[in-house]
Design an enzyme around this catalytic site. Sequence first.
Site, PDB file in Angstrom:
ATOM      1  N   PRO A   9       0.789  -1.230   0.000  1.00 56.25           N
ATOM      2  CG  PRO A   9      -0.147  -1.123   2.136  1.00 56.25           C
ATOM      3  CD  PRO A   9       0.518  -2.074   1.175  1.00 56.25           C
ATOM      4  CG  ASN A  10      -0.230   4.365   1.263  1.00 49.78           C
ATOM      5  OD1 ASN A  10      -1.183   4.903   0.718  1.00 49.78           O
ATOM      6  ND2 ASN A  10      -0.308   3.850   2.475  1.00 49.78           N
ATOM      7  NE  ARG A  17       4.035   6.777   1.265  1.00 50.77           N
ATOM      8  CZ  ARG A  17       4.292   5.594   1.851  1.00 50.77           C
ATOM      9  NH1 ARG A  17       4.760   4.576   1.139  1.00 50.77           N
ATOM     10  NH2 ARG A  17       4.068   5.428   3.107  1.00 50.77           N
ATOM     11  CE1 TYR A  22       9.003   5.131   2.932  1.00 50.28           C
ATOM     12  CE2 TYR A  22       7.379   6.895   2.976  1.00 50.28           C
ATOM     13  CZ  TYR A  22       7.914   5.747   3.522  1.00 50.28           C
ATOM     14  OH  TYR A  22       7.369   5.203   4.660  1.00 50.28           O
ATOM     15  CG  ASN A  73       8.282  -2.060   0.380  1.00 47.88           C
ATOM     16  OD1 ASN A  73       7.769  -2.223   1.489  1.00 47.88           O
ATOM     17  ND2 ASN A  73       8.885  -0.936   0.036  1.00 47.88           N
ATOM     18  CB  ALA A  76       1.567   0.185   6.312  1.00 50.85           C
ATOM     19  CG  HIS A  79       5.288  -2.149  10.204  1.00 44.98           C
ATOM     20  ND1 HIS A  79       6.625  -2.480  10.243  1.00 44.98           N
ATOM     21  CD2 HIS A  79       5.182  -1.122   9.306  1.00 44.98           C
ATOM     22  CE1 HIS A  79       7.293  -1.661   9.419  1.00 44.98           C
ATOM     23  NE2 HIS A  79       6.435  -0.847   8.837  1.00 44.98           N
ATOM     24  CG  ASP A  86      -0.002 -17.103   8.415  1.00 43.47           C
ATOM     25  OD1 ASP A  86       1.086 -17.100   9.027  1.00 43.47           O
ATOM     26  OD2 ASP A  86      -1.106 -17.133   8.999  1.00 43.47           O
ATOM     27  CD  GLU A  97       9.684  -7.365   4.794  1.00 46.27           C
ATOM     28  OE1 GLU A  97       9.012  -8.413   4.841  1.00 46.27           O
ATOM     29  OE2 GLU A  97       9.744  -6.567   5.740  1.00 46.27           O
ATOM     30  CG  HIS A  99      11.106  -2.250   4.601  1.00 45.51           C
ATOM     31  ND1 HIS A  99       9.742  -2.094   4.538  1.00 45.51           N
ATOM     32  CD2 HIS A  99      11.330  -3.463   5.162  1.00 45.51           C
ATOM     33  CE1 HIS A  99       9.167  -3.173   5.054  1.00 45.51           C
ATOM     34  NE2 HIS A  99      10.106  -4.028   5.423  1.00 45.51           N
ATOM     35  NE  ARG A 106      10.201   6.014   8.617  1.00 42.43           N
ATOM     36  CZ  ARG A 106       9.235   5.875   7.710  1.00 42.43           C
ATOM     37  NH1 ARG A 106       9.318   4.936   6.801  1.00 42.43           N
ATOM     38  NH2 ARG A 106       8.191   6.683   7.725  1.00 42.43           N
ATOM     39  NE  ARG A 110       6.923   4.514   9.856  1.00 43.44           N
ATOM     40  CZ  ARG A 110       5.814   4.614   9.128  1.00 43.44           C
ATOM     41  NH1 ARG A 110       5.459   3.669   8.301  1.00 43.44           N
ATOM     42  NH2 ARG A 110       5.062   5.694   9.213  1.00 43.44           N
TER      43      ARG A 110
HETATM   44  C1  DQA Z   1       8.181   1.145   3.809  1.00 44.54           C
HETATM   45  C2  DQA Z   1       8.259   1.357   5.324  1.00 44.54           C
HETATM   46  C3  DQA Z   1       6.895   1.149   5.966  1.00 44.54           C
HETATM   47  O1  DQA Z   1       6.979   1.350   7.373  1.00 44.54           O
HETATM   48  C4  DQA Z   1       5.888   2.137   5.406  1.00 44.54           C
HETATM   49  O2  DQA Z   1       4.606   1.887   5.934  1.00 44.54           O
HETATM   50  C5  DQA Z   1       5.863   2.140   3.911  1.00 44.54           C
HETATM   51  C6  DQA Z   1       7.116   2.010   3.166  1.00 44.54           C
HETATM   52  C7  DQA Z   1       9.532   1.458   3.111  1.00 44.54           C
HETATM   53  O3  DQA Z   1       9.678   1.049   1.963  1.00 44.54           O
HETATM   54  O4  DQA Z   1      10.385   2.113   3.692  1.00 44.54           O
HETATM   55  O5  DQA Z   1       4.830   2.370   3.307  1.00 44.54           O
HETATM   56  O6  DQA Z   1       7.897  -0.216   3.564  1.00 44.54           O
END
Ligand code: DQA
Length: 161
Positions: A9-10, A17, A22, A73, A76, A79, A86, A97, A99, A106, A110
């Site tokens: 997400p996002n 953003r 980022y 990735n 959010a 967390h 699963d 993974e 980030h 942070r 997180r």
């Molecule tokens: C993230 C870190 C997460 O805590 C956050 O919610 C994100 C991006 C990162 O790529 O740094 O949306 O996964």
Amino acid sequence: MKIVVIQGPNLNMLGVREQHIYGPMKLEEIHAQMKSFAEQNGVEIEFFQSNLEGEIVDKIQECMGDADGIIINPAAYSHTSIAIRDAIAAVEIPTIEVHLSNIHAREDFRKKSITAEVTAGVIAGMGPFGYHLAMIGIIQIMNEIQAMQEAHSQEAQTQES
Ligand code: DQA
């Protein structure tokens, strides 16, 4: 060999953003760089982004029998999502993974990734370059698995003859 890249997400809002965290790069630009690196290495690559937990679970499940490696990735959901964790554990496909930010530097909420615990490795805090590092890592893991499988089948053949 095929890699599936799953973005949570996002991440579709990268470049817009919270640029101070980022950076300015858009998701499409990151994916374009990954695609050319995949082509250079003769690896197939597919990209998927969703803001919905269930869709991410579905995509991970669809990787079974289709992908040799996953780069994810979960954003959010890293967390919070036992369902995504699963699914990663269920498919037994090597997963890395990523980030963009250093989640350990942070907010407290997180600092823990419950999805990372079932992955082969985690890259955090390297910005978009983290995806490139993840590709190097996943290609290495996929090559090692392929070499092991080839050695096993050769062994089986010599035992038969
Ligand atoms: C993230 C870190 C997460 O805590 C956050 O919610 C994100 C991006 C990162 O790529 O740094 O949306 O996964």
